[in-house]
Each structure stands twice: as structure tokens, then as C-alpha cells.
Design a protein around this motif. Structure first.
Motif, PDB file in Angstrom:
ATOM      1  N   TRP A 158      27.642  82.150  23.573  1.00 27.00           N
ATOM      2  CA  TRP A 158      27.856  83.423  24.263  1.00 27.00           C
ATOM      3  C   TRP A 158      27.081  84.506  23.523  1.00 27.00           C
ATOM      4  N   SER A 184      26.705  88.653  23.530  1.00 23.28           N
ATOM      5  CA  SER A 184      27.202  89.928  24.065  1.00 23.28           C
ATOM      6  C   SER A 184      26.103  90.983  23.967  1.00 23.28           C
ATOM      7  N   SER A 208      26.853  88.446  28.517  1.00 24.48           N
ATOM      8  CA  SER A 208      27.600  89.554  29.106  1.00 24.48           C
ATOM      9  C   SER A 208      26.835  90.855  28.923  1.00 24.48           C
ATOM     10  N   VAL A 214      23.431  92.328  34.677  1.00 24.63           N
ATOM     11  CA  VAL A 214      23.875  90.934  34.855  1.00 24.63           C
ATOM     12  C   VAL A 214      22.898  90.185  35.772  1.00 24.63           C
ATOM     13  N   PHE A 225      28.197  87.674  33.087  1.00 25.31           N
ATOM     14  CA  PHE A 225      29.264  88.478  33.694  1.00 25.31           C
ATOM     15  C   PHE A 225      29.209  89.909  33.169  1.00 25.31           C
ATOM     16  N   ASN A 226      29.814  90.810  33.953  1.00 22.57           N
ATOM     17  CA  ASN A 226      29.912  92.228  33.589  1.00 22.57           C
ATOM     18  C   ASN A 226      31.210  92.407  32.794  1.00 22.57           C
ATOM     19  N   TRP A 227      31.087  92.769  31.500  1.00 21.84           N
ATOM     20  CA  TRP A 227      32.283  92.844  30.654  1.00 21.84           C
ATOM     21  C   TRP A 227      33.228  93.963  31.077  1.00 21.84           C
ATOM     22  N   LEU A 270      38.089  90.183  29.323  1.00 20.92           N
ATOM     23  CA  LEU A 270      37.054  89.342  28.707  1.00 20.92           C
ATOM     24  C   LEU A 270      37.472  87.873  28.646  1.00 20.92           C
ATOM     25  N   SER A 309      36.979  86.248  31.994  1.00 27.30           N
ATOM     26  CA  SER A 309      35.549  86.112  32.316  1.00 27.30           C
ATOM     27  C   SER A 309      34.941  84.972  31.518  1.00 27.30           C
ATOM     28  N   HIS A 338      35.372  92.225  21.842  1.00 17.27           N
ATOM     29  CA  HIS A 338      34.469  91.107  22.176  1.00 17.27           C
ATOM     30  C   HIS A 338      34.610  89.988  21.137  1.00 17.27           C
TER      31      HIS A 338
END
Ligand SMILES: NC(=O)c1ccc[n+]([C@@H]2O[C@H](COP(=O)([O-])OP(=O)(O)OC[C@H]3O[C@@H](n4cnc5c(N)ncnc54)[C@H](OP(=O)(O)O)[C@@H]3O)[C@@H](O)[C@H]2O)c1
Length: 341
Positions: free
Chosen positions: A161, A163, A187, A194, A207-209, A214, A217, A237
Motif C-alpha cells: 500500500w 499512501s 490511496s 485516484v 481509493f480516495n482516503w 480507511l 477501503s 493512515h
């Protein structure tokens, strides 16, 4: 006598960066001494790290705080040599150095700047345009590459992931990781970012945080859990990542931008690092300057043949620098934020 137009900090922000906390001034430069060069700056950088230095003292170990009413030194900047009394640095060469947020600077090539990363260096414009050295071929590329390197993700397998993934560092992390064979979920804070991550950067899911919790998502995009997390944001996050990490997962602590303008929150679940045998590794890109050449060798061909998707948020004129910093902190920029001087 050469004059330089230069930004100074007048007052440290308490919260968000605002234009009136800075003043644009005229300063007289010293004569170009033997061994030195005069550079006319053409591009300068806007980074979240600047916000960490807009206070009486910067976090321990970090670049020094900007003193009030002095030129802002220690910002990676690109320019052209106009006068030279230094061997190996001819007039007309494109270079980078650390005297940013100003129009001109006299630079001593022998003086190490920003842990050696921003010492005067001639740039190869056959490889990429000048401003790419503030982005993928500069500190941003180095940070992305080093941050994956320190958690052994460059040759790894599994799900990562990223961020703040539509930003300068994040967008490069996503692509280096994809080219290295990882599954990448990303994210960002707007639907437009996105869409860019999905369609151009080529992540596996994004995805849109801001659009929902979170944890939910993350479960939707990575039901198999996370093996790696590249943390640009910190706070909630990082907390969500710790929940979603698989056993023996590895986290690269690159930045904590959610804390830079307000009091830090979390992570409140740090014990998960123990219970899951996680590795959390903080790092500074500039501490890995020896990786710069390796990173450039790897990224320059991708940049040249268009495999590396890359965006810039360019602000015109030195006078736009504080507004650019405010916009970047608020998530209103995409890719690398910079000033064309
Ligand atoms: N370790 C190092 O050597 C090193 C070097 C360079 C940068 N960094 C760190 O890397 C991170 C990214 O830097 P960058 O230069 O690439 O900046 P950037 O991502 O281009 O710009 C910052 C982005 O952070 C996001 N953001 C801001 N506030 C947030 C919040 N409260 N929650 C979630 N996201 C938020 C915004 O994107 P969204 O709209 O997507 O939310 C904004 O566009 C920063 O933490 C920076 O300090 C570390």
C-alpha cells in the motif's frame, strides 16, 4: 554586483502555511571568489519537508529550521551557471545545488549540502529535462527508491500500500514497485487523483482516503492483507496499515504529513508491530545518496521511453512559492510541485 531576489520567513506558521508569513526581498550577493560559481536559478522545489523547518527548531536529526528573516537555504534547486571560477563547472552548464527559493546564488562546489545530496552537480540534459532532476531523477526518485530498498521490497513479492500515492514520491513508489513485481494498492485524496493512479500510473487498485473509513477501503482493495506499506502520511493512515499488515510485514516510514501542521495523532495500535513481527523502518532519502546513480540508471530509460508516468504541478515565478507550498500541503497539487523561476 549581482542582486538576488530571495524569500525569507517572517513568522513561523501556527497551523497552515499562509503567504503573509514570508517576504520577498532583494539581497546583494558576494563576488564570485576563486573556485566558486554564480548560478541563475530556473527551477526550485516545493516539499512537505519545508513545513517541518518553518518553526523555531526542526525535528531532531532533520535539516535545520529556516531562521527568520534570512534566505531559505537547503532546498534542492536547478539553475544555469552564469559565471564560473571553478574547474569542471563551465558557464552555461545546468546544475543543481541547495540555495533555493531565490533567483541567483553564489555556490562553492566543495561545500557539501543536504547530507551531500544537493552539493553542486552538473546535470545531464540529454537524459531528461532540467526539472526532472527535482522529481524522478532527483530527491523524489531517490526517496522512492531508497524507501523500497530499505524494506527489501525491490525484489519482493506481495501487496504494497502506498499512501499520498499521487504525489511526487508516492507516484514513483507505485511504479518502481509495479516494475519490481509487487501488487500495488494506492490511496489519494481526490477522485481525479485516484483515476490517474488507476489509468496512468497503473496500480492494481486505488481509493480516495477521504471517501470512507480507511480500514474498510483497505479491506476492499487488499482482502489478502498487506505485506508492505510505504507511509507518506503517518497518523491514522499508519494506524490503518498496522491493522491490515500480514505477519512479518515491512513498513517504510517515509513521512508523516498529516502531523506537519497539526498535533500528531496515533498510531494508537503500535503493539501490532510486536504481535505481528513487523519491521518499521524510518529512513531519509538523503542518507542514501550512494543509491542516486543506481536509481537514475534505472529510472532514466523508463522516463525517456514513456514507461514512467509523471506529472508536475508547476507554479510560475518565484513569487508563487508560498502559495505553491500551501496548495501542496492541502492536497491541491498532483505529482511533483515546483516553481519555474
Ligand atoms: N524520508 C525522506 O527522505 C523524504 C523525502 C521526501 C519526502 N518525504 C515525505 O514523503 C511524503 C510525500 O512527500 P511529497 O514530496 O511526495 O509530497 P506530495 O505527496 O507531492 O504532496 C503532499 C500530499 O500529501 C497528501 N496529504 C496532505 N495532508 C494529508 C493528510 N492529512 N492525510 C493524508 N494525506 C495528506 C496530499 O495528497 P492527497 O490529496 O492525496 O491527500 C498532498 O498532495 C511527505 O510525508 C514527505 O515529508 C520524505
Amino acid at each position: 554586483m549581482v542582486m538576488s531576489t530571495a524569500w525569507q520567513v517572517v513568522e513561523y506558521p501556527d497551523g497552515e502555511v499562509l503567504g503573509e508569513q514570508f517576504a520577498l526581498t532583494e539581497m546583494e550577493l558576494p563576488d564570485v571568489a576563486d573556485g566558486h560559481v554564480l548560478v541563475r536559478n530556473t527551477w526550485t522545489s516545493v516539499d512537505p519537508g519545508l513545513r517541518l523547518r518553518l518553526r523555531p527548531s526542526a525535528p531532531s536529526g532533520y535539516f535545520a529550521a529556516f531562521p527568520l528573516r534570512r534566505p531559505m537555504d537547503g532546498i534542492l534547486t536547478v539553475g544555469v551557471i552564469e559565471q564560473s571560477r571553478a574547474e569542471g563547472f563551465p558557464v552555461g552548464s545546468c546544475v543543481w545545488h541547495s540555495y533555493g527559493w531565490r533567483s541567483h546564488a553564489v555556490v562553492d562546489p566543495g561545500k557539501a549540502a543536504m547530507n551531500g545530496l544537493a552539493s553542486l552537480r552538473v546535470l545531464d540534459l540529454k537524459r531528461a529535462p532540467a526539472q526532472a532532476y527535482l522529481g524522478p531523477l532527483g530527491g523524489m526518485g531517490l526517496t522512492a527508491y531508497a524507501g523500497l530498498h530499505v524494506i527489501d521490497a525491490l525484489d519482493g513479492a506481495g501487496t504494497l500500500w502506498v499512501s499520498a500515492a499521487a504525489g511526487a514520491v508516492g507516484s514513483l513508489v507505485c511504479q518502481i514497485a509495479k516494475f519490481s513485481g509487487l501488487r500495488v494498492v494506492a490511496s489519494a485524496g481526490t477522485d481525479e487523483k485516484v483515476a490517474w493512479l488507476r489509468n496512468d500510473i497503473g496500480v492494481d487498485a486505488a481509493f480516495n482516503w477521504r471517501a470512507g473509513p480507511l480500514e474498510e477501503s483497505l479491506r476492499a482493495v487488499a482482502p489478502e492483507g498487506l505485506d508492505f506499506y510505504f507511509d507518506n502520511v503517518g497518523g491514522t493512515h499508519l494506524e490503518a496499515a498496522l491493522e491490515a499488515m500480514n505477519n512479518n510485514g515491512r513498513v517504510s516510514l517515509c513521512g508523516s504529513i498529516s502531523d506537519y501542521e497539526r498535533e500528531a495523532v496515533g498510531p494508537r495500535n503500535l503493539f501490532l508491530a510486536t504481535s505481528k513481527n513487523l519491521t518499521l523502518r524510518g529512513f531519509r532519502g538523503s542518507a542514501h545518496a550512494p543509491l542516486l546513480d543506481i536509481m537514475q540508471e534505472r529510472l532514466a530509460p523508463w522516463l525517456a521511453d514513456g514507461r514512467l508516468a509523471y506529472r508536475e504541478s508547476i507554479y510560475e515565478g518565484l513569487e508563487s512559492a508560498p502559495a505553491a507550498l500551501a496548495d501542496m500541503m492541502a492536497g491541491r497539487t498532483v505529482g511533483k510541485t515546483m516553481i519555474r523561476i
